[in-house]
Enzyme design. Structure first.
Site, PDB file in Angstrom:
ATOM      1  N   PRO A  79      -2.853  -3.523  -1.995  1.00  9.02           N
ATOM      2  CA  PRO A  79      -3.204  -3.433  -3.366  1.00  9.02           C
ATOM      3  C   PRO A  79      -2.558  -2.170  -3.904  1.00  9.02           C
ATOM      4  O   PRO A  79      -2.353  -1.154  -3.611  1.00  9.02           O
ATOM      5  CB  PRO A  79      -4.836  -3.403  -3.520  1.00  9.02           C
ATOM      6  CG  PRO A  79      -5.126  -2.784  -2.072  1.00  9.02           C
ATOM      7  CD  PRO A  79      -4.141  -3.141  -1.237  1.00  9.02           C
ATOM      8  N   GLY A  81      -1.791   0.911  -6.445  1.00 12.02           N
ATOM      9  CA  GLY A  81      -2.599   2.088  -7.061  1.00 12.02           C
ATOM     10  C   GLY A  81      -4.177   2.330  -6.577  1.00 12.02           C
ATOM     11  O   GLY A  81      -4.978   2.584  -7.331  1.00 12.02           O
ATOM     12  N   GLY A  83      -4.797   3.608  -3.518  1.00 13.52           N
ATOM     13  CA  GLY A  83      -5.082   4.479  -2.438  1.00 13.52           C
ATOM     14  C   GLY A  83      -4.836   4.278  -1.194  1.00 13.52           C
ATOM     15  O   GLY A  83      -5.000   4.826  -0.330  1.00 13.52           O
ATOM     16  N   GLY A  85      -1.499   3.530  -0.144  1.00 14.50           N
ATOM     17  CA  GLY A  85      -0.183   3.995   0.221  1.00 14.50           C
ATOM     18  C   GLY A  85       0.887   2.659  -0.105  1.00 14.50           C
ATOM     19  O   GLY A  85       1.778   2.846   0.615  1.00 14.50           O
ATOM     20  N   SER A  86       0.519   2.180  -1.196  1.00 12.88           N
ATOM     21  CA  SER A  86       1.453   1.086  -1.554  1.00 12.88           C
ATOM     22  C   SER A  86       2.725   1.913  -1.803  1.00 12.88           C
ATOM     23  O   SER A  86       4.061   1.209  -1.322  1.00 12.88           O
ATOM     24  CB  SER A  86       1.264   0.205  -2.727  1.00 12.88           C
ATOM     25  OG  SER A  86       0.816   1.270  -3.678  1.00 12.88           O
ATOM     26  N   SER A  87       2.953   3.077  -2.621  1.00 10.49           N
ATOM     27  CA  SER A  87       4.386   3.564  -2.853  1.00 10.49           C
ATOM     28  C   SER A  87       4.813   3.877  -1.657  1.00 10.49           C
ATOM     29  O   SER A  87       6.134   4.094  -1.171  1.00 10.49           O
ATOM     30  CB  SER A  87       4.276   4.426  -3.856  1.00 10.49           C
ATOM     31  OG  SER A  87       3.550   5.877  -3.487  1.00 10.49           O
ATOM     32  N   ALA A  89       4.433   3.163   1.456  1.00 13.04           N
ATOM     33  CA  ALA A  89       5.158   2.084   2.488  1.00 13.04           C
ATOM     34  C   ALA A  89       6.338   1.378   1.931  1.00 13.04           C
ATOM     35  O   ALA A  89       7.201   1.180   2.516  1.00 13.04           O
ATOM     36  CB  ALA A  89       4.010   0.890   2.332  1.00 13.04           C
ATOM     37  N   ASP A 130       1.843  10.593   2.859  1.00 11.50           N
ATOM     38  CA  ASP A 130       1.945   8.999   2.500  1.00 11.50           C
ATOM     39  C   ASP A 130       2.990   8.410   3.573  1.00 11.50           C
ATOM     40  O   ASP A 130       2.789   7.733   4.224  1.00 11.50           O
ATOM     41  CB  ASP A 130       1.603   8.728   1.195  1.00 11.50           C
ATOM     42  CG  ASP A 130       0.507   9.152   0.481  1.00 11.50           C
ATOM     43  OD1 ASP A 130      -0.424   9.736   1.231  1.00 11.50           O
ATOM     44  OD2 ASP A 130       0.283   8.824  -0.602  1.00 11.50           O
TER      45      ASP A 130
HETATM   46  C1  MEV Z   1      -2.246  10.403  -1.925  1.00  7.95           C
HETATM   47  O1  MEV Z   1      -2.411   9.200  -1.376  1.00  7.95           O
HETATM   48  C2  MEV Z   1      -2.593  11.860  -1.491  1.00  7.95           C
HETATM   49  C3  MEV Z   1      -2.505  13.096  -2.274  1.00  7.95           C
HETATM   50  O2  MEV Z   1      -2.818  14.098  -1.607  1.00  7.95           O
HETATM   51  C4  MEV Z   1      -1.091  13.118  -2.986  1.00  7.95           C
HETATM   52  C5  MEV Z   1      -0.056  13.694  -1.856  1.00  7.95           C
HETATM   53  O3  MEV Z   1      -0.530  14.135  -0.774  1.00  7.95           O
HETATM   54  O4  MEV Z   1       0.896  13.564  -2.175  1.00  7.95           O
HETATM   55  C6  MEV Z   1      -3.548  12.788  -3.521  1.00  7.95           C
END
Ligand code: MEV
Length: 282
Positions: A79, A81, A83, A85-87, A89, A130
């Protein structure tokens, strides 16, 4: 000619945001991910099949591919946005496909370097956790040091993690910038998150879900203190606790996205969250 790349998404178990400031965090790859397929074509490099409508995507493609001659197809069951890790990945899958296309070896340095350039386009100041966990898979302990990222695989007991979708998306770049704008007033909270992460590593290895749950609970309220939670995420955390979770926290940048929770009876927790209208899965 066709070239492909794949990378899994991730969940940050503890330490998000604090990791941007050099504190440790723990993340694990998940069994969902992103496939990128590159095909030769005439004209400018671009998407062959529409994907998300995000102006940063074109810049990301141009960061790792020639300006012309490449058609890109992106397929993902992550999904966006949330959290998960779509970007990160996408960054790793794109880097792998681009390296395969140019015939270069897919070393960690080569994949990581290209993936970081994509992550910078999406996130501005990424800690690198990420794309690193997407690249290495498994579970990692990670921190930023003055000489570069330091990461090592971490032993994780099999954890019955329940993921609860808030059905809202967050923007990592925006959330990271909002914490930066707090300046020194956030430092104490970020340091407390780092200390909590270190203290919880033995329980993560042993699979002590009572201790981990308590730590996730504290981690969530520290994230709330730096402004990255939302009333919906707080409501899900409270509902999960009422439904028997040993603890729950938002996972990732916040502002939307998912909550992760642990419970001695995960099936009961999932059922209870579904009954309250939240989509939950392990
Ligand atoms: C985002 O998945 C994790 C954050 O800590 C940003 C990052 O580490 O680059 C919010």
């Amino acid at each position: 000619m066709t070239h492909t790349g794949f990378a899994p998404g991730k969940l940050i178990l503890m330490g998000e945001h604090a990791v941007v400031y050099g504190h440790p965090a723990i993340a694990m790859a998940v069994d969902r991910g992103t496939h990128v397929t590159l095909t030769d074509r005439h004209g400018a490099t671009g998407l062959d099949v529409p994907w998300i409508d995000d102006p940063r995507l074109t810049a990301a493609l141009h960061a790792v591919l020639p300006a012309a001659g490449v058609g890109v197809k992106i397929q993902s069951d992550l999904p966006i946005g949330r959290g998960m890790g779509s970007s990160g990945a996408l960054a790793v899958a794109l880097a792998r496909a681009a390296l395969a296309r140019s015939g270069a070896e897919q070393t960690d340095v080569a994949v990581g370097g290209l993936a970081l350039s994509v992550e910078r386009i999406f996130h501005g100041n990424p800690s690198g956790i990420d794309h690193t966990v997407s690249m290495r898979a498994g579970a990692l302990q990670y921190h930023r040091s003055p000489t570069g990222p330091v990461f090592s695989p971490i032993d994780l007991a099999p954890l019955p993690i329940v993921v609860i979708d808030s059905n809202t998306a967050g923007d990592t770049a925006k959330q990271v910038a909002s914490v930066a704008a707090l300046g020194p007033s956030a430092e104490g909270y970020l340091a407390q998150i780092g200390t909590l992460v270190q203290a919880t590593i033995p329980a993560l290895a042993e699979g002590d879900i009572d201790v981990i749950g308590q730590a996730w609970h504290e981690n969530h309220w520290l994230l709330r203190a730096i402004g990255v939670s939302t009333p919906t995420l707080d409501a899900i955390v409270r509902a999960a606790n009422e439904a028997g979770a040993t603890g729950a926290k938002l996972a990732g940048a916040g502002g939307g996205g998912v909550v992760i929770a642990l419970a001695h009876d995960p099936a009961k927790l999932i059922k209870s969250m579904n009954q309250r209208g939240w989509k939950a899965f392990t």
